[in-house]
Design an enzyme around this catalytic site. Structure first.
Site, PDB file in Angstrom:
ATOM      1  N   CYS A  38     -19.944  -0.004  -2.539  1.00  0.00           N
ATOM      2  CA  CYS A  38     -20.375  -0.419  -3.790  1.00  0.00           C
ATOM      3  C   CYS A  38     -21.734  -0.202  -4.511  1.00  0.00           C
ATOM      4  O   CYS A  38     -21.644   0.285  -5.868  1.00  0.00           O
ATOM      5  CB  CYS A  38     -19.989  -1.965  -3.735  1.00  0.00           C
ATOM      6  SG  CYS A  38     -18.555  -2.198  -3.140  1.00  0.00           S
ATOM      7  N   ARG A  82     -18.906  -9.334   0.867  1.00  0.00           N
ATOM      8  CA  ARG A  82     -19.758  -8.221   1.508  1.00  0.00           C
ATOM      9  C   ARG A  82     -19.231  -7.680   2.772  1.00  0.00           C
ATOM     10  O   ARG A  82     -18.762  -8.807   3.389  1.00  0.00           O
ATOM     11  CB  ARG A  82     -21.227  -8.736   2.026  1.00  0.00           C
ATOM     12  CG  ARG A  82     -22.072  -9.236   0.658  1.00  0.00           C
ATOM     13  CD  ARG A  82     -23.201 -10.061   1.038  1.00  0.00           C
ATOM     14  NE  ARG A  82     -22.646 -11.355   1.503  1.00  0.00           N
ATOM     15  CZ  ARG A  82     -23.393 -12.338   2.270  1.00  0.00           C
ATOM     16  NH1 ARG A  82     -24.592 -11.945   2.581  1.00  0.00           N
ATOM     17  NH2 ARG A  82     -22.986 -13.438   2.527  1.00  0.00           N
ATOM     18  N   LYS A 130     -19.704  -8.560 -12.763  1.00  0.00           N
ATOM     19  CA  LYS A 130     -19.544  -7.937 -11.441  1.00  0.00           C
ATOM     20  C   LYS A 130     -20.648  -6.457 -11.313  1.00  0.00           C
ATOM     21  O   LYS A 130     -21.413  -6.576 -10.322  1.00  0.00           O
ATOM     22  CB  LYS A 130     -18.223  -7.189 -11.252  1.00  0.00           C
ATOM     23  CG  LYS A 130     -17.956  -6.429 -10.048  1.00  0.00           C
ATOM     24  CD  LYS A 130     -18.238  -7.101  -8.727  1.00  0.00           C
ATOM     25  CE  LYS A 130     -18.262  -6.225  -7.551  1.00  0.00           C
ATOM     26  NZ  LYS A 130     -18.570  -6.933  -6.417  1.00  0.00           N
ATOM     27  N   GLY A 171     -26.302   1.496   1.128  1.00  0.00           N
ATOM     28  CA  GLY A 171     -25.360   2.491   1.009  1.00  0.00           C
ATOM     29  C   GLY A 171     -23.936   1.497   0.771  1.00  0.00           C
ATOM     30  O   GLY A 171     -24.181   0.509   0.088  1.00  0.00           O
ATOM     31  N   ASP A 193       1.106  -1.120   0.109  1.00  0.00           N
ATOM     32  CA  ASP A 193       0.000   0.055   0.007  1.00  0.00           C
ATOM     33  C   ASP A 193       0.941   1.199   0.116  1.00  0.00           C
ATOM     34  O   ASP A 193       2.061   1.255   0.519  1.00  0.00           O
ATOM     35  CB  ASP A 193      -1.009   0.179   1.146  1.00  0.00           C
ATOM     36  CG  ASP A 193      -2.075   0.747   0.825  1.00  0.00           C
ATOM     37  OD1 ASP A 193      -3.402  -0.001   0.593  1.00  0.00           O
ATOM     38  OD2 ASP A 193      -2.135   2.029   0.977  1.00  0.00           O
ATOM     39  N   LEU A 232     -32.958  -8.826   0.463  1.00  0.00           N
ATOM     40  CA  LEU A 232     -34.089  -7.850  -0.173  1.00  0.00           C
ATOM     41  C   LEU A 232     -35.012  -7.518   1.017  1.00  0.00           C
ATOM     42  O   LEU A 232     -36.192  -7.596   0.869  1.00  0.00           O
ATOM     43  CB  LEU A 232     -34.615  -9.008  -1.190  1.00  0.00           C
ATOM     44  CG  LEU A 232     -33.752  -9.565  -2.146  1.00  0.00           C
ATOM     45  CD1 LEU A 232     -34.571 -10.351  -3.184  1.00  0.00           C
ATOM     46  CD2 LEU A 232     -32.901  -8.317  -2.831  1.00  0.00           C
TER      47      LEU A 232
END
Ligand SMILES: NC(=O)c1ccc[n+]([C@@H]2O[C@H](COP(=O)([O-])OP(=O)(O)OC[C@H]3O[C@@H](n4cnc5c(N)ncnc54)[C@H](O)[C@@H]3O)[C@@H](O)[C@H]2O)c1
Ligand SMILES: O=c1ccn([C@@H]2O[C@H](COP(=O)(O)OP(=O)(O)O[C@H]3O[C@H](CO)[C@@H](O)[C@H](O)[C@H]3O)[C@@H](O)[C@H]2O)c(=O)[nH]1
Length: 461
Positions: A278, A159, A209, A275, A30, A268
């Site tokens: 992604c 996720r 994606k 939010g 990084d 769902l």
């Protein structure tokens, strides 16, 4: 296999840690020296459930190290995974991090002779891997694709909040490859995975994606529209409606064993809208892509419009109960979902903005995101509570924004004890409306309007 991961944010760090736990030797790269230092000491710079334990194990076993030295990380690995950010700005994807990192990887490959595969894990629009990453590397390393190096587009589906589990147990792995040699390396990399491997072209992998994220975002906006319709009919609870709908075997595959109940899909549900880093950015990017290609995207337009207006329904509910100016309003939950400290595009912000605009005194709490929240520009002028009890003290209303399990401890009695006015605005269908309403709390939720007065409790003795 020896791997280097470029970009050690939510995706890079989780991916690197899980691949190290699976037996690969990983170097995380990084540009931010402070997070490199934290990772090397076994402390994740982000909060993600289960990550700290796994990271400390792979650091202790010397399977993962972090560095700012991209050249040596690439030189000493067989595969480099590109996990840098791809934010959407005005419906356009900002590819500057991808371009810079690709040039750096190409520069490192120039000095390398052994075969190497570069893998794009960041979410990028169809064509980006072949039209931007490939030429950037070719120019920097002075070798064409196939001349000692291969390219793969391998989208990530994890996720946040469940990232470690998703990464270790994916539903599928998609690889869009430049040639058979690169495909073979990717097969070896994922040899231990027990899920379908979809081998395709880089453009198709990129599209898969965006379509996956846009499909879920579309279904969530649809769920929210249904929740709003249900709330217009007192007594109809959208949660019950969804249970009745979800049990259709096209949505919830029934269990094989007869007599065992089906597990209803746990996705769902209606609420304050989606939010995170992604769904909002990826749907906006796909819509922008469609516009540039002359393809109408009316459905995606509506998905975003519904999502933008959804958090304001909480303010509508509040304004029906009180004049908002000078009222103390507690906002519980700032992260965009439980299990993460990620504040990016959290529905908490439109709620807080609207409250501040109406002159409310806002007090906020989140179990893990408070350190990030204190530094957030949008939260200047709000009070930070030490815990939910502190947030509820003397509050005129409480907005439940994120369904952190620790807020389940809040009872109607707590509301009556701590709050000046016991008014609960439930943005996630989180609390039981009947018990709160019966105890004398004013409960208002998205997706459900209780019938008041409630029917009497049946007596059995
Ligand atoms: N967050 C998620 O849940 C998720 C899931 C799937 C896919 N994605 C996609 O994965 C990508 C990364 O997302 P993220 O949330 O991890 O982003 P992030 O912003 O958390 O992390 C990106 C990291 O890359 C580093 N970086 C930038 N340029 C660099 C360079 N030249 N060299 C080395 N490091 C560099 C940054 O310092 C940062 O730490 C995005 O394309 C995103 O859309 C994200
Ligand atoms: O029924 C639901 C499910 C989710 N949400 C909201 O939708 C957002 C996204 O939730 P979730 O999908 O659980 O988390 P993310 O970490 O954003 O994951 C999504 O975005 C990632 C980044 O691209 C993908 O990798 C994942 O597959 C995709 O689910 C959150 O604000 C949730 O509150 C709802 O409102 N209703």
């Amino acid at each position: 296999m020896n791997l280097s991961i470029v970009g050690t944010g939510y995706v890079g760090l989780v991916t690197g840690t899980c691949l190290a736990a699976a037996g690969h030797r990983v170097a995380c790269v990084d540009v931010r020296a402070n997070i490199v230092e934290m990772i090397n000491s076994g402390r994740p710079p982000i909060y993600e459930a289960g990550l700290e334990l796994l990271l400390s194990q792979v650091i202790r076993d010397a399977m993962l190290t972090a560095t700012t030295d991209l050249d040596s990380a690439v030189a000493n690995s067989d595969v480099t995974m590109l996990c840098v950010g791809t934010p959407t700005v005005n419906s356009q994807t900002d590819l500057s991090q991808i371009q810079l990192a690709s040039q750096s990887i190409g520069g490192a490959l120039r000095k390398k002779t052994a075969y190497h595969v570069v893998v794009v894990k960041s979410t990028v629009l169809p064509g980006t891997t072949e039209d931007l990453v490939q030429p950037s590397i070719e120019n920097a390393c002075q070798r064409k694709l196939g001349e000692g190096w291969g390219l793969c587009m391998n989208p990530e589906f994890l996720r946040e909040g469940q990232a470690v589990e998703d990464c270790r147990w994916p539903d599928r792995i998609v690889i869009g490859v430049s040639d058979d040699r690169a495909a073979e390396v990717m097969r070896q990399l994922y040899a231990g995975s027990h899920c379908p491997l979809v081998v395709t072209t880089p453009k198709t992998a990129e599209m898969i994606k965006y379509v996956a994220n846009s499909l879920f975002a579309t279904l969530i906006s649809f769920s929210n529209e249904v929740g709003n319709l249900c709330a217009s009919v007192p007594g109809v609870d959208a949660r019950e409606v969804w249970r009745g709908v979800h049990l259709d075997r096209r949505l919830t595959p029934m269990r094989a064993e007869p007599g065992k109940p089906a597990e209803v899909v746990h996705y769902l549900w209606h609420g304050l809208g989606f939010g995170g880093s992604c769904f909002p950015k990826d749907v906006a990017a796909l819509r922008g892509f469609g516009k540039r290609n002359g393809v109408a995207t009316g459905l995606l337009d509506s998905v975003l419009t519904t999502n933008e207006t959804q958090p304001l329904r909480m303010i509508d509910l509040l304004e029906k109960e009180m004049d908002v100016p000078n009222k103390k309003v507690a906002v519980l939950g700032l992260a965009f979902k439980p299990g993460t400290d990620d504040l990016r595009d959290s529905p908490a912000f439109p709620v807080i903005r609207a409250l501040k605009k109406r002159g409310a005194k806002v007090v906020v709490h989140d179990p893990v995101a408070m350190p990030l929240a204190r530094r957030h520009d949008e939260l200047s002028g709000v009070d930070f509570a030490s815990d939910w009890q502190d947030a509820l003290k003397e509050a005129d209303a409480c907005c439940l924004v994120t369904s952190w399990s620790e807020y389940k401890a809040i009872t109607p009695e707590h509301c009556l004890q701590f709050m000046r006015q016991p008014v609960i605005l439930d943005g996630r269908g989180f609390f039981d409306p009947t018990s709160f309403t019966r105890a004398g709390v004013i409960w208002r939720g998205i997706g459900y309007t209780p019938i008041v007065p409630l029917p009497a409790v049946p007596k059995w003795d």
